[in-house]
Write a protein that holds these residues in place. Structure first.
Motif, PDB file in Angstrom:
ATOM      1  N   LEU A  63       0.391   2.075  -2.645  1.00  0.00           N
ATOM      2  CA  LEU A  63       1.662   1.349  -2.722  1.00  0.00           C
ATOM      3  C   LEU A  63       1.455  -0.131  -2.434  1.00  0.00           C
ATOM      4  CD1 LEU A  63       5.131   2.518  -1.550  1.00  0.00           C
ATOM      5  CD2 LEU A  63       4.336   0.245  -0.878  1.00  0.00           C
ATOM      6  N   LEU A  64       0.607  -0.442  -1.473  1.00  0.00           N
ATOM      7  CA  LEU A  64       0.326  -1.850  -1.178  1.00  0.00           C
ATOM      8  C   LEU A  64      -0.231  -2.572  -2.399  1.00  0.00           C
ATOM      9  CD1 LEU A  64      -1.281  -1.521   2.352  1.00  0.00           C
ATOM     10  CD2 LEU A  64       0.912  -2.626   1.839  1.00  0.00           C
ATOM     11  N   ILE A  65      -1.156  -1.919  -3.108  1.00  0.00           N
ATOM     12  CA  ILE A  65      -1.706  -2.510  -4.328  1.00  0.00           C
ATOM     13  C   ILE A  65      -0.626  -2.618  -5.393  1.00  0.00           C
ATOM     14  CG2 ILE A  65      -3.417  -2.235  -6.154  1.00  0.00           C
ATOM     15  CD1 ILE A  65      -4.629  -2.915  -3.437  1.00  0.00           C
ATOM     16  N   ASN A  66       0.211  -1.589  -5.488  1.00  0.00           N
ATOM     17  CA  ASN A  66       1.252  -1.561  -6.521  1.00  0.00           C
ATOM     18  C   ASN A  66       2.357  -2.589  -6.299  1.00  0.00           C
ATOM     19  OD1 ASN A  66       0.181   0.389  -8.179  1.00  0.00           O
ATOM     20  ND2 ASN A  66       1.384   2.071  -7.351  1.00  0.00           N
ATOM     21  N   LEU A  67       2.415  -3.176  -5.108  1.00  0.00           N
ATOM     22  CA  LEU A  67       3.384  -4.257  -4.910  1.00  0.00           C
ATOM     23  C   LEU A  67       3.132  -5.397  -5.894  1.00  0.00           C
ATOM     24  CD1 LEU A  67       3.567  -4.414  -1.008  1.00  0.00           C
ATOM     25  CD2 LEU A  67       5.228  -3.372  -2.564  1.00  0.00           C
ATOM     26  N   GLY A  68       1.891  -5.523  -6.342  1.00  0.00           N
ATOM     27  CA  GLY A  68       1.569  -6.557  -7.325  1.00  0.00           C
ATOM     28  C   GLY A  68       2.131  -6.283  -8.704  1.00  0.00           C
ATOM     29  N   ASN A  69       2.558  -5.044  -8.973  1.00  0.00           N
ATOM     30  CA  ASN A  69       3.128  -4.721 -10.287  1.00  0.00           C
ATOM     31  C   ASN A  69       4.312  -5.615 -10.621  1.00  0.00           C
ATOM     32  OD1 ASN A  69       1.272  -2.677 -10.312  1.00  0.00           O
ATOM     33  ND2 ASN A  69       2.740  -1.005 -10.447  1.00  0.00           N
ATOM     34  N   ASP A 119       0.566 -12.899   0.295  1.00  0.00           N
ATOM     35  CA  ASP A 119       1.669 -13.025   1.245  1.00  0.00           C
ATOM     36  C   ASP A 119       2.575 -11.800   1.199  1.00  0.00           C
ATOM     37  OD1 ASP A 119       0.651 -15.473   1.922  1.00  0.00           O
ATOM     38  OD2 ASP A 119       2.174 -16.646   0.845  1.00  0.00           O
ATOM     39  N   GLN A 120       2.803 -11.289   0.003  1.00  0.00           N
ATOM     40  CA  GLN A 120       3.641 -10.092  -0.114  1.00  0.00           C
ATOM     41  C   GLN A 120       2.961  -8.893   0.559  1.00  0.00           C
ATOM     42  OE1 GLN A 120       6.029  -7.780  -3.642  1.00  0.00           O
ATOM     43  NE2 GLN A 120       3.888  -8.239  -4.007  1.00  0.00           N
ATOM     44  N   MET A 121       1.668  -8.717   0.320  1.00  0.00           N
ATOM     45  CA  MET A 121       0.946  -7.598   0.911  1.00  0.00           C
ATOM     46  C   MET A 121       0.863  -7.744   2.429  1.00  0.00           C
ATOM     47  SD  MET A 121      -2.864  -6.088   0.069  1.00  0.00           S
ATOM     48  CE  MET A 121      -2.422  -5.694  -1.611  1.00  0.00           C
ATOM     49  N   ALA A 122       0.610  -8.950   2.909  1.00  0.00           N
ATOM     50  CA  ALA A 122       0.526  -9.173   4.355  1.00  0.00           C
ATOM     51  C   ALA A 122       1.858  -8.850   5.028  1.00  0.00           C
ATOM     52  CB  ALA A 122       0.115 -10.618   4.638  1.00  0.00           C
ATOM     53  N   GLU A 123       2.958  -9.235   4.391  1.00  0.00           N
ATOM     54  CA  GLU A 123       4.275  -8.898   4.923  1.00  0.00           C
ATOM     55  C   GLU A 123       4.443  -7.381   5.005  1.00  0.00           C
ATOM     56  OE1 GLU A 123       8.168 -11.016   3.748  1.00  0.00           O
ATOM     57  OE2 GLU A 123       8.186  -9.170   2.531  1.00  0.00           O
ATOM     58  N   ALA A 124       4.044  -6.671   3.960  1.00  0.00           N
ATOM     59  CA  ALA A 124       4.151  -5.209   3.949  1.00  0.00           C
ATOM     60  C   ALA A 124       3.250  -4.584   5.012  1.00  0.00           C
ATOM     61  CB  ALA A 124       3.798  -4.679   2.567  1.00  0.00           C
ATOM     62  N   LEU A 133       8.752   1.050  -4.662  1.00  0.00           N
ATOM     63  CA  LEU A 133       7.637   0.212  -4.235  1.00  0.00           C
ATOM     64  C   LEU A 133       8.132  -0.818  -3.213  1.00  0.00           C
ATOM     65  CD1 LEU A 133       5.900  -0.151  -7.719  1.00  0.00           C
ATOM     66  CD2 LEU A 133       5.369   1.447  -5.865  1.00  0.00           C
ATOM     67  N   GLN A 134       8.588  -1.986  -3.667  1.00  0.00           N
ATOM     68  CA  GLN A 134       9.152  -2.945  -2.723  1.00  0.00           C
ATOM     69  C   GLN A 134      10.294  -2.317  -1.926  1.00  0.00           C
ATOM     70  OE1 GLN A 134       7.823  -3.899  -5.545  1.00  0.00           O
ATOM     71  NE2 GLN A 134       6.737  -5.798  -5.142  1.00  0.00           N
ATOM     72  N   GLY A 135      11.079  -1.470  -2.577  1.00  0.00           N
ATOM     73  CA  GLY A 135      12.197  -0.821  -1.886  1.00  0.00           C
ATOM     74  C   GLY A 135      11.753   0.018  -0.708  1.00  0.00           C
TER      75      GLY A 135
END
Length: 342
Positions: free
Chosen positions: A195-201, A226-231, A297-299
């Protein structure tokens, strides 16, 4: 030709008789995985939308990948109803979007309640939904690490490397020369890692760029980092330890993404193979006017943050932009990193 990675944890099948397999949701992943199984001689039926069925009836399935491999399946068994797909099935590969899992589980319960069910879906909740609806079934979660995009009627192209990871337990012989299945005991941690990788989708979909082009740009990589670090901060608060799904541990990936481009290229080339045609499945959804899996994902990160009294503003911003693109129906919006951060 690049050598494919070996797969630790591959099992010797307990069942040597080849099963009857149904693909529940013949989209890009379903057609690619099911198509390779059919090309290897497996008995496969695809539950498909009318346009997919029509394209495959005319030209068959054409399957290509980043490594130059190509396969063709003439006139695959494409069917329109769950009864036709599931009756008599020994194994069902669930490939529908997360929002459709509950409805598909009900169809499986009506037609093949005792079949073995493998979830090849994004997100972390689908196997649980399937288990709740199918108490008599052997339901397994799995993780598909690679990207597949439809490049034309009946043509599905795999643009990235990786082997399917599946929850450990007996499975029949479903190996093919180019499709490996690896058993893991920590599938939930693997799903969070994916899921962390898929945040890039979503970032790829908003950019309207090929994934390889995007990864060559440091501004895009910093946004992904930055998005992954936040997650990762939210997962830490929740006590969740995501498993490694690439050559680098999850907490190291943001640091790798932020590196200068020449250094990043050298490191990334050892972690993952990506060809110039690869794009995310979310990009394809926007391109075709379909709803995306942004909420799975983000949700999922935003919901986890809410439960623990935290915020995930960058993930929330990206979810908002994807929802706006869905509403506009004009395809991927072609935003810049600065516009996404705004």
């Amino acid at each position: 030709m690049r050598k494919r990675p070996s797969c630790a944890g591959v099992w010797a099948p307990d069942v040597l008789v080849r099963p009857r397999i149904a693909v529940a949701g013949a989209g890009s992943i379903g057609c690619y995985v099911g198509g390779l199984l059919a090309a290897a001689g497996q008995d496969v039926r695809f539950l498909a939308r009318p346009q997919v069925a029509a394209a495959c009836a005319e030209a068959g399935l054409r399957l290509t990948d980043y490594d130059g491999h190509a396969a063709h399946v003439a006139a695959p068994c494409m069917v329109a109803t769950a009864a036709d797909a599931f009756d008599g099935a020994d194994m069902i590969l669930v490939c529908v979007k997360s929002r459709d899992t509950a409805d598909m589980a009900a169809e499986i319960a009506a037609h093949a309640p005792g079949a073995q069910v493998i979830s090849l879906q994004n997100g972390v909740e689908n196997a649980g939904i399937l288990r709740a609806a199918l108490p008599a079934a052997d339901v397994r979660a799995a993780m598909v690490p690679f990207n597949v995009v439809a490049e034309g009627p009946g043509h599905y192209h795999r643009g990235t490397s990786g082997d399917i990871l599946v929850e450990a337990g007996p499975l029949p012989d479903i190996m093919t020369p180019t499709l490996k299945w690896c058993q893991v005991d920590n599938i939930e941690a693997v799903q969070w890692g994916k899921l962390l990788i898929n945040l890039g989708n979503a970032i790829n979909a908003l950019s309207d760029l090929p994934l390889l082009t995007q990864l060559q740009n440091r501004a895009w990589r910093r946004l992904m980092a930055d998005q992954m670090a936040e997650a990762l901060r939210i997962l830490s608060v929740a006590g969740i330890s995501p498993a490694k799904t690439t050559a680098a541990p999850p907490h190291v990936i943001p640091h790798i993404l932020r590196l200068p481009t020449p250094i990043f290229r050298r490191i990334a080339s050892q972690m993952l193979t990506i060809d110039a045609r690869a794009r995310s499945s979310m990009w394809e959804d926007l391109k075709r006017g379909r709803r995306t899996e942004i909420d799975a994902l983000q949700g999922a990160i935003i919901a986890l943050a809410d439960r623990h009294g935290r915020q995930a503003p960058l993930n929330a911003r990206i979810r908002q932009l994807i929802r706006e693109a869905e509403e506009a129906g004009a395809g991927p919006p072609g935003l810049t990193p600065e516009q996404i951060r705004d």
